[in-house]
Structure formats: structure tokens, C-alpha cells
Motif scaffolding. Structure first.
Motif, mmCIF file in Angstrom:
data_model
loop_
_atom_site.group_PDB
_atom_site.id
_atom_site.type_symbol
_atom_site.label_atom_id
_atom_site.label_comp_id
_atom_site.label_asym_id
_atom_site.label_seq_id
_atom_site.Cartn_x
_atom_site.Cartn_y
_atom_site.Cartn_z
ATOM 1 N N LYS A 114 34.925 -58.130 -25.594
ATOM 2 C CA LYS A 114 34.356 -57.348 -26.690
ATOM 3 C C LYS A 114 33.744 -56.070 -26.116
ATOM 4 C CE LYS A 114 33.384 -61.243 -29.749
ATOM 5 N NZ LYS A 114 32.323 -61.993 -30.487
ATOM 6 N N ILE A 115 34.239 -54.952 -26.613
ATOM 7 C CA ILE A 115 33.878 -53.647 -26.051
ATOM 8 C C ILE A 115 33.396 -52.732 -27.163
ATOM 9 C CG2 ILE A 115 34.751 -51.603 -24.846
ATOM 10 C CD1 ILE A 115 36.946 -53.455 -23.668
ATOM 11 N N THR A 116 32.315 -51.992 -26.884
ATOM 12 C CA THR A 116 31.881 -50.922 -27.776
ATOM 13 C C THR A 116 32.013 -49.597 -27.047
ATOM 14 O OG1 THR A 116 30.391 -52.231 -29.151
ATOM 15 C CG2 THR A 116 29.900 -49.891 -28.961
ATOM 16 N N ILE A 117 32.622 -48.640 -27.719
ATOM 17 C CA ILE A 117 32.753 -47.284 -27.203
ATOM 18 C C ILE A 117 31.832 -46.396 -28.030
ATOM 19 C CG2 ILE A 117 34.323 -45.356 -26.789
ATOM 20 C CD1 ILE A 117 35.196 -47.752 -25.201
ATOM 21 N N ILE A 118 30.859 -45.763 -27.386
ATOM 22 C CA ILE A 118 29.948 -44.874 -28.114
ATOM 23 C C ILE A 118 30.382 -43.434 -27.884
ATOM 24 C CG2 ILE A 118 27.571 -44.162 -28.471
ATOM 25 C CD1 ILE A 118 26.641 -46.858 -27.529
ATOM 26 N N GLY A 119 30.830 -42.805 -28.987
ATOM 27 C CA GLY A 119 31.384 -41.461 -28.922
ATOM 28 C C GLY A 119 32.885 -41.507 -29.134
ATOM 29 N N THR A 120 33.364 -40.861 -30.199
ATOM 30 C CA THR A 120 34.798 -40.882 -30.498
ATOM 31 C C THR A 120 35.432 -39.513 -30.277
ATOM 32 O OG1 THR A 120 34.350 -40.498 -32.847
ATOM 33 C CG2 THR A 120 34.643 -42.781 -32.140
ATOM 34 N N GLY A 121 34.967 -38.829 -29.253
ATOM 35 C CA GLY A 121 35.633 -37.602 -28.829
ATOM 36 C C GLY A 121 36.872 -37.946 -28.036
ATOM 37 N N TYR A 122 37.305 -37.005 -27.229
ATOM 38 C CA TYR A 122 38.554 -37.178 -26.492
ATOM 39 C C TYR A 122 38.522 -38.425 -25.600
ATOM 40 C CZ TYR A 122 42.605 -36.091 -23.694
ATOM 41 O OH TYR A 122 43.811 -36.176 -23.075
ATOM 42 N N THR A 133 29.746 -46.431 -38.002
ATOM 43 C CA THR A 133 28.527 -45.671 -37.713
ATOM 44 C C THR A 133 27.329 -46.620 -37.557
ATOM 45 O OG1 THR A 133 28.088 -45.403 -40.089
ATOM 46 C CG2 THR A 133 29.325 -43.639 -38.991
ATOM 47 N N ASP A 134 27.550 -47.918 -37.634
ATOM 48 C CA ASP A 134 26.478 -48.919 -37.593
ATOM 49 C C ASP A 134 26.097 -49.206 -36.140
ATOM 50 O OD1 ASP A 134 24.866 -51.205 -37.671
ATOM 51 O OD2 ASP A 134 25.940 -52.065 -39.385
ATOM 52 N N GLN A 135 25.024 -48.575 -35.673
ATOM 53 C CA GLN A 135 24.634 -48.693 -34.267
ATOM 54 C C GLN A 135 24.248 -50.119 -33.885
ATOM 55 O OE1 GLN A 135 21.586 -45.556 -34.472
ATOM 56 N NE2 GLN A 135 22.743 -44.440 -32.926
ATOM 57 N N LYS A 136 23.422 -50.736 -34.695
ATOM 58 C CA LYS A 136 22.946 -52.078 -34.370
ATOM 59 C C LYS A 136 24.104 -53.054 -34.245
ATOM 60 C CE LYS A 136 19.743 -55.709 -35.890
ATOM 61 N NZ LYS A 136 18.735 -56.107 -36.910
ATOM 62 N N PHE A 137 24.995 -53.046 -35.223
ATOM 63 C CA PHE A 137 26.136 -53.953 -35.194
ATOM 64 C C PHE A 137 27.011 -53.705 -33.969
ATOM 65 C CE2 PHE A 137 30.703 -54.422 -36.202
ATOM 66 C CZ PHE A 137 30.755 -55.812 -36.255
ATOM 67 N N ALA A 138 27.332 -52.439 -33.705
ATOM 68 C CA ALA A 138 28.243 -52.111 -32.613
ATOM 69 C C ALA A 138 27.653 -52.494 -31.259
ATOM 70 C CB ALA A 138 28.564 -50.621 -32.630
ATOM 71 N N ILE A 139 26.352 -52.275 -31.080
ATOM 72 C CA ILE A 139 25.711 -52.575 -29.791
ATOM 73 C C ILE A 139 25.574 -54.082 -29.593
ATOM 74 C CG2 ILE A 139 23.513 -52.392 -28.537
ATOM 75 C CD1 ILE A 139 23.340 -49.503 -29.771
ATOM 76 N N GLN A 140 25.222 -54.797 -30.627
ATOM 77 C CA GLN A 140 25.038 -56.242 -30.491
ATOM 78 C C GLN A 140 26.362 -56.997 -30.432
ATOM 79 O OE1 GLN A 140 22.244 -57.586 -33.497
ATOM 80 N NE2 GLN A 140 20.534 -56.543 -32.478
ATOM 81 N N PHE A 141 27.415 -56.396 -30.916
ATOM 82 C CA PHE A 141 28.741 -57.015 -30.932
ATOM 83 C C PHE A 141 29.312 -57.216 -29.538
ATOM 84 C CE2 PHE A 141 33.239 -55.853 -30.433
ATOM 85 C CZ PHE A 141 33.881 -56.825 -31.183
ATOM 86 N N SER A 142 28.981 -56.340 -28.610
ATOM 87 C CA SER A 142 29.796 -56.175 -27.411
ATOM 88 C C SER A 142 29.254 -56.874 -26.178
ATOM 89 C CB SER A 142 29.924 -54.681 -27.106
ATOM 90 O OG SER A 142 28.635 -54.150 -26.890
ATOM 91 N N VAL A 149 21.758 -42.042 -26.437
ATOM 92 C CA VAL A 149 22.522 -43.281 -26.605
ATOM 93 C C VAL A 149 21.870 -44.424 -25.825
ATOM 94 C CG1 VAL A 149 24.682 -44.401 -25.933
ATOM 95 C CG2 VAL A 149 24.737 -42.227 -27.148
ATOM 96 N N ALA A 150 21.404 -44.119 -24.619
ATOM 97 C CA ALA A 150 20.733 -45.147 -23.820
ATOM 98 C C ALA A 150 19.520 -45.705 -24.554
ATOM 99 C CB ALA A 150 20.322 -44.575 -22.463
ATOM 100 N N GLY A 151 18.778 -44.827 -25.210
ATOM 101 C CA GLY A 151 17.638 -45.282 -26.006
ATOM 102 C C GLY A 151 18.052 -46.190 -27.145
ATOM 103 N N ASP A 152 19.147 -45.865 -27.817
ATOM 104 C CA ASP A 152 19.656 -46.710 -28.901
ATOM 105 C C ASP A 152 20.097 -48.077 -28.383
ATOM 106 O OD1 ASP A 152 19.235 -44.667 -30.746
ATOM 107 O OD2 ASP A 152 21.275 -43.863 -30.510
ATOM 108 N N LEU A 199 32.032 -46.364 -31.972
ATOM 109 C CA LEU A 199 30.821 -45.993 -32.715
ATOM 110 C C LEU A 199 30.591 -44.496 -32.605
ATOM 111 C CD1 LEU A 199 28.003 -46.690 -34.060
ATOM 112 C CD2 LEU A 199 27.153 -46.976 -31.710
ATOM 113 N N ASP A 200 30.243 -43.883 -33.747
ATOM 114 C CA ASP A 200 29.899 -42.461 -33.735
ATOM 115 C C ASP A 200 28.905 -42.201 -34.862
ATOM 116 O OD1 ASP A 200 30.159 -39.430 -33.905
ATOM 117 O OD2 ASP A 200 31.664 -39.865 -32.370
#
Length: 433
Positions: A2-10, A68-77, A102-105, A29-30
């Protein structure tokens, strides 16, 4: 996994999609709601060959999600990749506000052990700052590891670079994080691609050092190109002769109007700034940057001189707007500098690029865009080739000449052969020949 990627740029979008394609469950997540809504509708925020097909397939097969759900994405992974931007600050250093934000989140929402991976290009010492920010943001102490795993994705070749990289660099401190990361890349390593395990600071340095070396080769060959013009040598033959030496090799020895993009300009300045901070000399990298900035502008005085200092009202056609082929990325593109300078001298700019038109309209003003390269040439006073798209190489030269008001070509990427173009009746200018 289970992986979360924060930032959907390139970097984030390519990385997340490719991990999903290896069978992992990936959430991207973005905070940009429009971008996430577009991705959920299958609309890509960037152009990258093959990426849309992979996104569509993995989203359809329920391995790739956008939120865009930070809590869900961070706890998922199990593993969280930080893939946000590190723009150039006013003093040339990398601005870490997005990385540390992002580190703070992550610290705020994490609920169990996570491996936090710095994928963004960051200066040496960033992992320590990320750790400190996560700890400071935790309401309850939760164990985690921070890893440096720099990306080496070339725009236009990113999927190939992910699945078949020259190397995978992993900077770790703990055996547990090392085990997790090796397991994550197991499928790629099995194809014979080496994993290099280092300490974190060495991994952070490898990325900057690699980009700075490649940029140095480009500025070096561009400076030699000026000498070749004065003494009557051919920079393409010089580069070929150099590249046949196994100690040197042929890559990144193509003379032209300079490098651009989101990596080389920013990373050269950031590494030079780091060298200065630690009281180490940065003369080489300062020169690399200086040569490149001058190289972006060098073609305009030649155009100006050819027209006896009068470009007012001249129709100048620019082929290629993106900073390199196979991408729509306009960041630090030489075309922007060249077009702005030509417009300052009164030229009327017409342009063609196969994919970068939409991005170019956000940056450039008073440019007339065309759907086909030949269409732009009608009644042109000059053609400037800025990006070496393959489709420019074998276009009908007679048709090109007949459409132009005056058959003059300024080839900023040495796409054509001088003898051939002269034979077709062109006034032809190139770089270092």
C-alpha cells in the motif's frame, strides 16, 4: 504493498502509476481539487508518452486512486512518497516549504509505522529536516523511518526509465526500512537493474551530482561550439570523436541553444548554493549556469545581424517550444528567452510545437500558433529551430523553401546538414559548424 504518493506533478504521477502497474495499491494525494477531479475523469495534467494509457488501465482495475483526503491517504499506506515541488528560491537554493509542509501533515495524521520516502529532488540534509518536522507534528509518538530514493526520470522517457532504470538509489538508516524498500523494488531488480544502498546523505547528493554533471557536459560542448565556429571545425564531428572515447561516451554532448526544464537549471544553482554554504568552491557550477544562460540568447544577435539590425515587422517562425522533445514542459525552455528577445526587437512570432502549444499560451504573449509546421512557414522571413522534434528532420525541403518569403534557417539544434540545406537554396546558420 500500500503506497501513498503525495503530489501529482510529473514525478508523483509517473511514480504512482508505475507502482500501481506493478500490482501495488496506490493512492495519489494532492491539495489541488481540480487536478484530482480531472485525474478521476481520465484527464492528464501533463503530457508523457504512454502515461494516460497506464493511468486508465490501473484506475479501471482499482489499483490507482486519486484523492484530496490527507488523513485517509496517509493512514492507508505502508509507504509514503513525498513528490512535491522544490522550486528555486530567490538565492538559488531549493525552497523546501512544500516538502516540510507535507512532512507536518504526515506527522499529524500517521497512525502506525510508515516508511517516508523523499522522492523530490532535495538538498543534502533534507531527510533530517523531514524527520524533525514529523516528530514535531505528532500528537502521539509513532515510529517511522525516512528514506531518500531520488528519481531519475527523463521527461518523454519516464515510463521506460522507471521500469528499466540505470540504477535505483536508496539511502536508509534502518534495517527495517531497507527491507521494505528492497521488497518494493524487487520486481525491477529481478530484471537485472542494480539497487545501490547508501546512507541518506549520499543518496541526496547522488541526484544533485548526477544532474550537475550532465549540465556541465552540455555547457562544455556549447562553449567549444563557439571556438569551432571561429576556427572552422565542426562541433558535431568533435563531439563524435570525443564520444568514441569509452572514458567519455557520446551522451549529452550535443551543442545547441542551451538546456532547460525543471531539473538542470534549478539543481545546478541549488548545488552551487550548498557548496557555498559549506564554504566549498562553486566556480565550476557557477560557470555552467552562466554559459547556459548566455547560450539561450546567442542565436538572437545572429538573426538581428543577418537582417542588418532591423527585425521590425519580420515574420519569424519558431519550430519547437518545449524545452526538449517528447514533452510539453515549458519550464526554463530556451524558446521563451528567444521569443521574448525577438519580440523585443519587433519581430512577429509564429510557432509550432506538436504538444506544447497549450502550455506555451500560458507563458508567451502575442504568438500566432499553427497546427502543422509547414503552415507556419507561409511568407516567413526566417525559421528558427529551437526543439529537435523528429518530425522536423525529413520534411520536404523544397516545399519549405517555396513557402518562405526568404529561405533563412537558424538551426538551434543542428537538426540539418549544412551542405544539404545550402544545396536546397537556404541561407543556413547552425551551432558550432
Amino acid at each position: 504493498m500500500k503506497i501513498t504518493i503525495i503530489g501529482t506533478g510529473y514525478v508523483g504521477l509517473v511514480t504512482g502509476t508505475c507502482f500501481a502497474n506493478l500490482g501495488n495499491d496506490v493512492i495519489c494525494l494532492d491539495i489541488d481539487k481540480k487536478k484530482i477531479d480531472d485525474l478521476n475523469k481520465g484527464k492528464m495534467p501533463i503530457y508523457e508518452p504512454g502515461l494516460k494509457e497506464l493511468v486508465d488501465r490501473n484506475a479501471k482495475e482499482k489499483r490507482l486512486f486519486f484523492t484530496t483526503d490527507q488523513k485517509f491517504a496517509i493512514q492507508f499506506s505502508d509507504i509514503i512518497f513525498i513528490c512535491v515541488g522544490t522550486p528555486e528560491d530567490k538565492d538559488g537554493s531549493a525552497d523546501l516549504k512544500y516538502v516540510l509542509g507535507v512532512a507536518g501533515d504526515i506527522g499529524k495524521y500517521m497512525n502506525d509505522y510508515k516508511v517516508i520516502v523523499d522522492k523530490s529532488t532535495v538538498p543534502v540534509g533534507t531527510a533530517d529536516k523531514v524527520k524533525e518536522m514529523i516528530r514535531k507534528s505528532q500528537s502521539e509518538k509513532t515510529d517511522f523511518d525516512v528514506v531518500s530514493n531520488p528519481e531519475f526520470l527523463r521527461e518523454g522517457q519516464a515510463i521506460k526509465d522507471f521500469t528499466g532504470p540505470d540504477r535505483i538509489v536508496i539511502g536508509v538508516e534502518s534495517a527495517k526500512a531497507k527491507e521494505v524498500m528492497i521488497k518494493l523494488y524487487d520486481d525491477i531488480e529481478r530484471t537485472g537493474r542494480p539497487i545501490l544502498i547508501t546512507d541518506i546523505k549520499s543518496a541526496e547528493m547522488i541526484k544533485y551530482a548526477s544532474n550537475a554533471m550532465l549540465a556541465t557536459r552540455i555547457s562544455f560542448i556549447n562553449q567549444l561550439a563557439h571556438l569551432c565556429e571561429k576556427i572552422g571545425a565542426d562541433i558535431k564531428l568533435v563531439a563524435k570523436g570525443m564520444g568514441l572515447d569509452s572514458r567519455i561516451g557520446p551522451r549529452f554532448l550535443q551543442a545547441g541553444v542551451g538546456y532547460g526544464g525543471s531539473c538542470f537549471p534549478k539543481d545546478v544553482k541549488a548545488l552551487a548554493k550548498t557548496l557555498k554554504e559549506y564554504e566549498c568552491g562553486s566556480e565550476i557550477l557557477d560557470a555552467v549556469d552562466d554559459v547556459n544562460e548566455k547560450q539561450k540568447r546567442m542565436i538572437v544577435p545572429r538573426i538581428h545581424e543577418h537582417f542588418n539590425g532591423d527585425l521590425k515587422g519580420k515574420k519569424v517562425v519558431v519550430w519547437g517550444l518545449a524545452f526538449k522533445p517528447h514533452t510539453d514542459d515549458m519550464r526554463e525552455a530556451p524558446s521563451v528567452v528567444i521569443i521574448n528577445e525577438l519580440q523585443r526587437h519587433g519581430a512577429k512570432i509564429h510557432a509550432f510545437d506538436p504538444v506544447a502549444r497549450e502550455e506555451a499560451t500560458k507563458i508567451l504573449d502575442d504568438v500566432t500558433y499553427h497546427d502543422r509546421p509547414h503552415d507556419a512557414l507561409k511568407d516567413a522571413d526566417a525559421l528558427v529551430v529551437v526543439t529537435e522534434w523528429d518530425e522536423f528532420r525529413h520534411l520536404d525541403k523544397k516545399k519549405m523553401k517555396d513557402m518562405m518569403n526568404t529561405p533563412i534557417i537558424f538551426d538551434g539544434r543542428n537538426v540539418y546538414q549544412p551542405d544539404e540545406m545550402k544545396k536546397h537554396g537556404f541561407h543556413y546558420y547552425s551551432i558550432g559548424r
